[in-house]
Design a protein around this motif. Structure first.
Motif, PDB file in Angstrom:
ATOM      1  N   GLU A  38       0.853  -1.208   0.000  1.00  0.00           N
ATOM      2  CA  GLU A  38       0.000   0.000   0.000  1.00  0.00           C
ATOM      3  C   GLU A  38       0.879   1.246   0.000  1.00  0.00           C
ATOM      4  OE1 GLU A  38      -4.156  -1.433   1.082  1.00  0.00           O
ATOM      5  OE2 GLU A  38      -3.298   0.346   0.144  1.00  0.00           O
ATOM      6  N   TYR A 156      -2.818 -20.662  -6.166  1.00  0.00           N
ATOM      7  CA  TYR A 156      -2.629 -20.228  -4.778  1.00  0.00           C
ATOM      8  C   TYR A 156      -2.205 -21.347  -3.832  1.00  0.00           C
ATOM      9  CZ  TYR A 156      -4.164 -18.541  -0.157  1.00  0.00           C
ATOM     10  OH  TYR A 156      -4.242 -18.203   1.173  1.00  0.00           O
ATOM     11  N   THR A 191     -11.580 -11.770   5.609  1.00  0.00           N
ATOM     12  CA  THR A 191     -10.724 -10.611   5.297  1.00  0.00           C
ATOM     13  C   THR A 191     -11.014 -10.168   3.859  1.00  0.00           C
ATOM     14  OG1 THR A 191      -8.918 -11.892   4.330  1.00  0.00           O
ATOM     15  CG2 THR A 191      -8.872 -11.597   6.740  1.00  0.00           C
TER      16      THR A 191
HETATM   17  N1  LIG Z   1      -8.241 -14.993   4.859  1.00  0.00           N
HETATM   18  C1  LIG Z   1      -8.112 -16.325   4.808  1.00  0.00           C
HETATM   19  O1  LIG Z   1      -9.103 -17.092   4.829  1.00  0.00           O
HETATM   20  C2  LIG Z   1      -6.764 -16.919   4.755  1.00  0.00           C
HETATM   21  C3  LIG Z   1      -5.634 -16.156   4.459  1.00  0.00           C
HETATM   22  N2  LIG Z   1      -4.406 -16.778   4.427  1.00  0.00           N
HETATM   23  C4  LIG Z   1      -3.209 -15.984   4.168  1.00  0.00           C
HETATM   24  O2  LIG Z   1      -3.129 -14.935   5.111  1.00  0.00           O
HETATM   25  C5  LIG Z   1      -2.302 -13.898   4.597  1.00  0.00           C
HETATM   26  C6  LIG Z   1      -2.953 -12.553   4.825  1.00  0.00           C
HETATM   27  O3  LIG Z   1      -4.115 -12.507   4.024  1.00  0.00           O
HETATM   28  P1  LIG Z   1      -5.469 -11.787   4.507  1.00  0.00           P
HETATM   29  O4  LIG Z   1      -5.198 -10.940   5.688  1.00  0.00           O
HETATM   30  O5  LIG Z   1      -6.519 -12.833   4.565  1.00  0.00           O
HETATM   31  O6  LIG Z   1      -5.787 -10.925   3.219  1.00  0.00           O
HETATM   32  P2  LIG Z   1      -5.817  -9.352   2.952  1.00  0.00           P
HETATM   33  O7  LIG Z   1      -6.032  -9.235   1.487  1.00  0.00           O
HETATM   34  O8  LIG Z   1      -6.734  -8.687   3.907  1.00  0.00           O
HETATM   35  O9  LIG Z   1      -4.331  -8.857   3.310  1.00  0.00           O
HETATM   36  C7  LIG Z   1      -3.270  -9.169   2.473  1.00  0.00           C
HETATM   37  C8  LIG Z   1      -2.110  -8.296   2.881  1.00  0.00           C
HETATM   38  O10 LIG Z   1      -0.996  -8.584   2.048  1.00  0.00           O
HETATM   39  C9  LIG Z   1      -0.546  -7.377   1.455  1.00  0.00           C
HETATM   40  N3  LIG Z   1       0.096  -7.646   0.168  1.00  0.00           N
HETATM   41  C10 LIG Z   1      -0.473  -8.108  -0.958  1.00  0.00           C
HETATM   42  N4  LIG Z   1       0.448  -8.191  -1.931  1.00  0.00           N
HETATM   43  C11 LIG Z   1       1.626  -7.746  -1.411  1.00  0.00           C
HETATM   44  C12 LIG Z   1       2.931  -7.584  -1.898  1.00  0.00           C
HETATM   45  N5  LIG Z   1       3.249  -7.877  -3.162  1.00  0.00           N
HETATM   46  N6  LIG Z   1       3.881  -7.126  -1.065  1.00  0.00           N
HETATM   47  C13 LIG Z   1       3.579  -6.811   0.206  1.00  0.00           C
HETATM   48  N7  LIG Z   1       2.362  -6.933   0.750  1.00  0.00           N
HETATM   49  C14 LIG Z   1       1.402  -7.408  -0.065  1.00  0.00           C
HETATM   50  C15 LIG Z   1      -1.800  -6.529   1.349  1.00  0.00           C
HETATM   51  O11 LIG Z   1      -1.507  -5.161   1.257  1.00  0.00           O
HETATM   52  P3  LIG Z   1      -1.383  -4.476  -0.177  1.00  0.00           P
HETATM   53  O12 LIG Z   1      -2.393  -5.091  -1.076  1.00  0.00           O
HETATM   54  O13 LIG Z   1      -1.569  -3.052   0.056  1.00  0.00           O
HETATM   55  O14 LIG Z   1      -0.016  -4.782  -0.600  1.00  0.00           O
HETATM   56  C16 LIG Z   1      -2.436  -6.826   2.691  1.00  0.00           C
HETATM   57  O15 LIG Z   1      -1.800  -6.061   3.689  1.00  0.00           O
HETATM   58  C17 LIG Z   1      -2.074 -14.252   3.129  1.00  0.00           C
HETATM   59  O16 LIG Z   1      -0.779 -14.828   2.987  1.00  0.00           O
HETATM   60  C18 LIG Z   1      -3.128 -15.319   2.831  1.00  0.00           C
HETATM   61  O17 LIG Z   1      -2.708 -16.218   1.826  1.00  0.00           O
HETATM   62  C19 LIG Z   1      -4.249 -18.109   4.674  1.00  0.00           C
HETATM   63  C20 LIG Z   1      -5.345 -18.872   4.946  1.00  0.00           C
HETATM   64  C21 LIG Z   1      -6.665 -18.346   5.015  1.00  0.00           C
END
Ligand SMILES: NC(=O)C1=CN([C@@H]2O[C@H](COP(=O)(O)OP(=O)(O)OC[C@H]3O[C@@H](n4cnc5c(N)ncnc54)[C@H](OP(=O)(O)O)[C@@H]3O)[C@@H](O)[C@H]2O)C=CC1
Ligand SMILES: C[C@H](O)[C@@H]1OC(=O)[C@H](O)[C@@H]1O
Length: 253
Positions: A38, A156, A191
């Motif tokens: 972000e 994924y 999320t």
């Molecule tokens: N929600 C779920 O059900 C589950 C989630 N997960 C994992 O949990 C983790 C967090 O996801 P979640 O909180 O759910 O999703 P969100 O989409 O709410 O958050 C994802 C975060 O990752 C950041 N992000 C995305 N791309 C990049 C990048 N290239 N570099 C740095 N930061 C990045 C986003 O910020 P920005 O886009 O601004 O970069 C954001 O802060 C992920 O790894 C996901 O695979 C695992 C299992 C279940």
């Protein structure tokens, strides 16, 4: 407090699970580097929350798939807080897409962010820890998706399996340096990553009915797992995986 005087880098911490981890770590005394892709004004809201609660934090813009930005993130953390004790590899994306028409570019982007990003951040921070003799903690966000599949997640789920296994190999490589490496495997957590997907009432109902505790997860439900792996007391736990899914995985019938 369990993380007093520790400095933690948390990637993907501008919202969702990463934001909850950042707030939870700060509550336990950690100095927190909130990192995401972000722009600063959006991502620094978490920093404001931590500071308002009396904690210390900085925001760093970092695309974890970019080696130069990752190295700059570690440099910024060391410049501000002196060292890095904990890395949480949490950044990840999951743009749901049908397999047969999935563009290679999408597969490559998901793999770059999730798998390569975890590698780049882990290697950069581990080098710092080894050079300084820091017996640190590396905790990575894998997923229930590492153990099962999703028709719209062919790009994924393999990255999540790779992250889980990467922590095992890193545990072997870094154990002699006193650095532990572990994975947290969240289930279905509400999320932004799945907000659209879970707006489908039937899908939402399926997830809830498959979960023995009968609710979807919230980011705050995961924080204790990360705290466990991040604290000094878990020094003998490395190469491990902790599933945090409300029982969803084990519920076949
Ligand atoms: N929600 C779920 O059900 C589950 C989630 N997960 C994992 O949990 C983790 C967090 O996801 P979640 O909180 O759910 O999703 P969100 O989409 O709410 O958050 C994802 C975060 O990752 C950041 N992000 C995305 N791309 C990049 C990048 N290239 N570099 C740095 N930061 C990045 C986003 O910020 P920005 O886009 O601004 O970069 C954001 O802060 C992920 O790894 C996901 O695979 C695992 C299992 C279940
Ligand atoms: C994005 C998905 O809704 C979520 O992410 C995961 O890792 C799990 O597989 C969940 O399905």
């Amino acid at each position: 407090m369990r993380l007093n005087h520790k400095t933690a880098i948390i990637t993907g911490a501008s919202r969702g699970i990463g934001r909850a981890i950042a707030l939870g770590f700060a509550k336990q005394g950690a100095k927190v580097v909130v990192a995401s892709n972000e722009p600063a004004e959006a991502g620094s809201q978490v920093v404001d929350e931590i500071q308002a609660a009396g904690g210390e934090a900085i925001y760093v813009v970092c695309d974890v798939s970019d080696a130069a930005q990752v190295n700059a993130m570690v440099d910024a953390a060391v410049a501000r807080f002196g060292q890095v004790d904990i890395l949480v590899n949490n950044a990840g994306i999951c743009p749901f897409h049908e397999f047969l028409t999935m563009p290679l570019e999408l597969w490559e982007r998901v793999t770059d962010v999730n798998q390569k990003g975890t590698f780049l951040c882990s290697q950069a921070v581990a080098k710092h820890m080894v050079e300084r003799g820091i017996q640190g903690r590396i905790v990575s966000t894998s997923s229930i998706g590492a153990w099962v599949g999703g028709a719209m997640q062919v790009h994924y789920c393999p990255t999540k399996a790779a992250i889980e296994n990467m922590m095992k190999s890193m545990a072997v490589a870094l154990g002699p340096h006193g650095i532990t490496c572990n994975a947290v495997l969240p289930g279905a957590i509400e999320t932004d990553i799945n907000r659209e997907d879970l707006s489908d009432a039937a899908k939402r109902e399926y997830f809830i009915n498959r979960t023995p505790v009968r609710r979807l997860g919230q980011p705050e439900d995961l924080v204790e797992a990360y705290l466990f792996f991040a604290c000094e007391e878990s020094y003998f736990v490395t190469g491990s995986s902790l599933l945090v899914d409300g029982g969803m995985f084990v519920n076949l019938q």
